[in-house]
Scaffold this active site. Structure first.
Site, short mmCIF file in Angstrom:
data_model
loop_
_atom_site.label_atom_id
_atom_site.label_comp_id
_atom_site.label_asym_id
_atom_site.label_seq_id
_atom_site.Cartn_x
_atom_site.Cartn_y
_atom_site.Cartn_z
N LYS A 55 0.82 -1.22 0.00
CA LYS A 55 0.00 0.00 0.00
C LYS A 55 0.85 1.27 0.00
CE LYS A 55 -3.41 -2.71 0.15
NZ LYS A 55 -3.98 -3.07 -1.13
N GLU A 60 -2.96 8.09 7.12
CA GLU A 60 -3.71 8.90 6.15
C GLU A 60 -4.70 9.78 6.88
OE1 GLU A 60 -5.82 6.39 3.45
OE2 GLU A 60 -4.09 6.05 2.16
N LYS A 61 -5.06 10.88 6.23
CA LYS A 61 -6.16 11.69 6.75
C LYS A 61 -7.41 10.82 6.68
CE LYS A 61 -8.58 16.06 6.02
NZ LYS A 61 -8.52 16.39 7.48
N LYS A 66 -17.96 -5.75 0.21
CA LYS A 66 -18.96 -5.18 -0.67
C LYS A 66 -20.17 -6.12 -0.76
CE LYS A 66 -15.28 -3.17 -3.46
NZ LYS A 66 -14.42 -3.39 -4.64
N ARG A 79 -6.66 -7.56 -10.77
CA ARG A 79 -7.34 -8.82 -11.13
C ARG A 79 -8.76 -8.48 -11.59
NH1 ARG A 79 -10.86 -8.51 -6.92
NH2 ARG A 79 -10.02 -7.85 -4.94
N VAL A 128 -15.23 -9.24 -8.49
CA VAL A 128 -16.56 -9.84 -8.35
C VAL A 128 -17.60 -9.00 -9.11
CG1 VAL A 128 -18.39 -10.45 -6.72
CG2 VAL A 128 -15.99 -10.80 -6.09
#
Lengths: 457, 159, 159, 457
Positions: free
Chosen positions: D116, D200-201, D237, D292, D295
């Protein structure tokens, strides 16, 4: 909009109408015969009512029982689907009488198009090209001879009340006219109760191309492009596609305009289809108009992004179409294969039985309209349509390849189906090139080479 | 001893016959060279009816589906249903203030009117086909009835 | 008494028929030389095959699919399969011109190498886990084998 | 084009890849664990090979067995699907070593996006907006304090190797930093084997909007518009749609351009997804890139008329995309609901079992991607995704109404599913208005009111 709608039909089209109603927020009433107790349309509808024994004449054609159900359950509309009572002007009138909306055209429009000779005259007057032939019914042999001489042989004798190839005879020489008239009349009388005949110039190897139209009660009529339904067997459509292959957009636009003129000429409302015969030189002739939703409407839905059954119900409720001709845009290509419970290796004999396994195809660009499921027992009393597989592709090639893929993965055990036949058509080089005509199956498909469906591996 | 192969088509055919017969729970066929026994999956509504010969037969309804109110839903040695021959509204009496044609406990004769079904503004008198005692009236007065729906049960052994 | 071999294809065929018939819970077929009883369970099939003089053998198959030669494919009271612990190529000998590790009829001891599976350029020696007689070698030399595939059957009652 | 392709995956995505291969004329090899002997991908593939016991580590993650199968059966390509080995640069390298094409990006692109902090730096350099925060990993508390002061509270602590919400902590005040670093590090170490963290903010109530991209080996990169995936539960998700509701075309175009820049920056090829966080003022920030197929790719296929998996395989074979950005046209609206074998009434607990009845929805605008069928036994070893239902509509309203209709008619007996949950979301007034954010489910859906699914009638 309607509150509650009764579907006077069964099978996949009953399921299709229930789907449209659910999306419109309309409650549904299924009616069913004793043979359809476990049918999918019965399971999916909000209410279901048994209307008679298995025989269609006593159930799905039983107007008193259907109207009683409609009144008892308080429906405000009836959708007839296709077949059964869909093109019965009397049924449509009864609905009118009891203030229940018939989801279809006015009885007058049904009646005109139900009489082939009357339809022909009306279309000619409206400037829709018709095949040269008799003006109205032919009364005797000498009149038939006179007409034949003016339009030229070969000619075709047809029954005014006809359909499905019955009461039809092709005549190549003047010597054969008398016998053709006699046998066609006898057939027509037996099949339709009327021996009225008319004559037309015979078009060899024509294509069957039809135009889907939609008309509301505010004089808006649009067309949704054309479908090619040339792949037939004994006048039964088996595979349909949109747009027709190898045809220019300008030609489809001309067909579309003629279809819209036809609809205007009979004050048509609702969804309908104007069928044309197209000869090898690209001339088109009005054949007939189907004043109902058709089996093959999904190919048009796939390429236009419309929902024809929802629009049909909407205009029946008096609403405006809400789209005009400029909004209609054809995207890609769609094909429909009718999967019938018939054995193509044995002259397509209907094969009712229990569907032991049923795994429909899925994935991108595949639509399945069916009332079957694993364990469903196909009753022997009705037509053999088991499922419609419709595939969409960015172009015709992709639609064909995808259909091939979908049919290969469609698992139906327990009854033979027309899937092996469709695979033969899809693999046929003439079909691939778009060379289709109404005698394509006879001429290009050798059914004797049909082997048992290959195993998956 | 020579190795004998099963006739697979025969096995499939027997299974198909069993599958297509909703009344059948088990099926056994035997020939000198082949014996096939099929036992079907049970599930859904189960009713037991007796055949004249006295052998019990298991009847399976549709799984996940309400038991049909059809003529075959209730039957037995001596209970005969009066079924609706048409779709309509069931009435027990000729007029709202008239006495009912029959009540539970009454004896009916073949041809005797037992109720009325109103359909398309017409009043259709429904007759009993058998002699016996009305043991149960299954439908409320003025209710809609489906084709084939059982309206009342008549006990033919009663006298 | 000579060892009679099951006709595995027959067993598979009967199981497939049972599997493809969702209505069927149990199926039994019997011929003079072989009797196969199939009892279906959720998600699969349980089968018992027996020969007139033999002990029952449990056979598992896949519905609607060729029966895999998996680890549970053949087992019984006294027949123990040697199964492939990895995917690879099956070799009966260490080198093409060397004698095979075992042949049908040989007695094997626990820990004895019975074959080689080549996977990712590595030669893996496969050992028998039991003592017994190799009654059948199920895979041809130099064939690809799946994980769990039965390679040979060892009869543990033999001596 | 490839001759034979091995699918190193299971479930619906394995079936999806087989479908694409069939349409491309590529033979397929399915691999499966002992638990998947009866799986649909095994039945549909041309060849199938068992690669290990049920545990994924010994089968679907068993590189030696998968590579042995690939070599034994002579495949020339491997498709990894999603999950399992899809984002394992080592696996992609091994494929390269043995001259089998890995259908995915080069190992370097996978590796960069797998870290990341590295991805963030690369994106920033390429001019793709990133959330303000640390430049690379934070080494200690004082560095973390320093960064927090410059970007302002609240901040979020994340694991460099992270995903799925693990190793994440929101910090509102400077006093809480030390503890947040400690717990996040411990979690990250346990989950990913690396305790490396970055800051991170924190963006409150953001939307998750992502861009589907496609890149070939000839430097063509296009995007296929955006998907909104804000309806999540615990970073999983559940419902996705395209285009994102209530967003202007210009905004999507800006997102798309940023995504294409991101792909170019890492010499990306294949299909991929660039995920953005969008704040309430319409600022967007690069979140991560999934290297990749995803879904939710079908919603993009439905609105663009493309077949992303076919294109992915095509570019892996070295072919050109064949479409450019100008050819991409968004039509209508599509929604996907993930139907999981989970009980939403009991904290979404996975519920393996046997699917007693399975009647998928059909009709217009409905696509179903599933590996389930009547009688399928869901193994307890893998994820609980049972089916994806995707609906298309001329507009968002129609897509929602159609999804409601499709889910109502979807009959799954034997296991609980997330269908009742989806019906709640579809009926939610905020969702209907397009007011979605990643904490939508927490904030707007009261799972305690979930009642058993209403009967069909």
């Amino acid at each position: 909009m309607f509150r509650k709608l009764l579907i006077a039909n069964r099978g996949e089209i009953a399921v299709r109408v229930i789907r449209a109603c659910r999306e419109l927020g309309i409650r549904t009433v299924a009616v069913y015969s004793d043979a359809d107790r476990h049918a999918l349309h019965v399971r999916l509808a909000d209410e279901a009512f048994c209307i008679g024994p298995p025989a269609a004449a006593e159930s799905y054609l039983n107007i008193p029982n259907i109207m009683s159900t409609a009144e008892l359950l308080g429906v405000d509309a009836i959708h007839p689907g296709y077949g059964f009572l869909a093109e019965n002007p009397h049924f449509s009138e009864i609905c009118q009488d009891v203030n229940i909306t018939f989801v279809g055209p006015p009885p007058e429009a049904i009646a005109i198009m139900g009489n082939k000779a009357a339809a022909r005259q009306r279309m000619k007057a409206a400037g829709v090209p018709v095949v040269p032939g008799s003006e109205g019914p032919v009364r005797n042999e000498s009149e038939a001879l006179h007409i034949s001489n003016s339009v030229g042989f070969p000619i075709i004798v047809k029954a005014s009340a006809g359909g499905g190839g019955r009461g039809m005879r092709v005549v190549h020489t003047r010597e054969d006219i008398r016998r053709a008239l006699q046998t066609a009349q006898a057939e027509a009388e037996a099949a339709f109760g009327s021996g009225e005949l008319y004559l037309e110039k015979y078009v060899p190897e024509p294509r069957h191309i039809e135009v889907q139209i939609l008309a509301d009660r505010h004089h808006n009529v649009i067309h949704l492009g054309a479908r090619d339904c040339s792949i037939q067997r004994r006048h039964q459509k088996l595979l349909e596609e949109s747009p027709p292959p190898g045809v220019r957009e300008r030609f489809i636009s001309a067909l579309g305009k003629a279809a819209v003129r036809a609809a205007h000429a009979i004050n048509y409302t609702s969804a309908g289809t104007v069928e044309f015969l197209v000869d090898r030189d690209g001339h088109f002739y009005f054949m007939e108009m189907n004043t109902r939703i058709q089996v093959e409407h999904p190919v048009t839905e796939m390429v236009t992004g419309t929902d024809i059954v929802k629009l049909q119900i909407k205009v029946a409720a008096g609403e405006k179409l809400g789209i005009n001709q400029g909004d209609v845009e054809i995207r890609g290509h769609a094909i429909e294969c009718r999967i019938n419970a018939e054995d193509p290796r044995h002259d397509f004999r209907p094969s009712p039985g229990t569907v032991a396994a049923f795994v429909p195809p899925g994935g991108p660009g595949v639509r399945v309209d069916t009332h079957a499921y694993a364990g469903y027992a196909i009753p022997p009393y009705y037509d053999s349509l088991l499922a419609k597989v419709i595939t969409w592709g960015a172009n015709r090639d992709e639609a064909i390849t995808r259909m091939r893929r979908a049919l290969m993965e469609f698992e139906i055990a327990g009854v033979p189906t027309t899937i092996p036949f469709h695979l033969m058509v899809l693999d046929n080089a003439f079909f691939r090139r778009g060379e289709v005509y109404t005698n394509f199956v006879q001429r290009r498909i050798d059914l004797s080479t049909l082997t048992p469906r290959p195993a998956q591996s | 001893m020579t190795e004998q192969k099963f006739d697979l088509d025969q096995i499939r055919a027997v299974i198909r016959i069993a599958s297509e017969s909703p009344d059948v729970a088990e099926l056994e066929v035997e020939s000198p060279t082949l014996k096939i026994s099929v036992k079907k999956v049970s599930g859904g509504v189960r009713a037991v009816a007796s055949q004249p010969a006295g052998n019990p037969v298991a009847v399976h309804g549709a799984p996940g589906h309400p038991a049909p109110a059809g003529p075959a839903a209730v039957s037995g040695d001596h209970l005969v249903p009066v079924t609706a021959p048409m779709v309509g509204t069931f009435y027990r009496a000729a007029k709202p203030d008239a006495p009912p044609f029959v009540s539970e406990g009454d004896i009916v004769e073949p041809g005797q009117t037992v109720c009325i079904i109103e359909a398309m503004k017409l009043f259709n008198e429904i007759q009993s086909e058998v002699r016996g005692r009305v043991v149960r009236i299954l439908v409320d007065n003025a209710s809609p009835v489906e084709y084939g729906q059982s309206l009342m049960l008549v006990d033919t052994t009663a006298s």
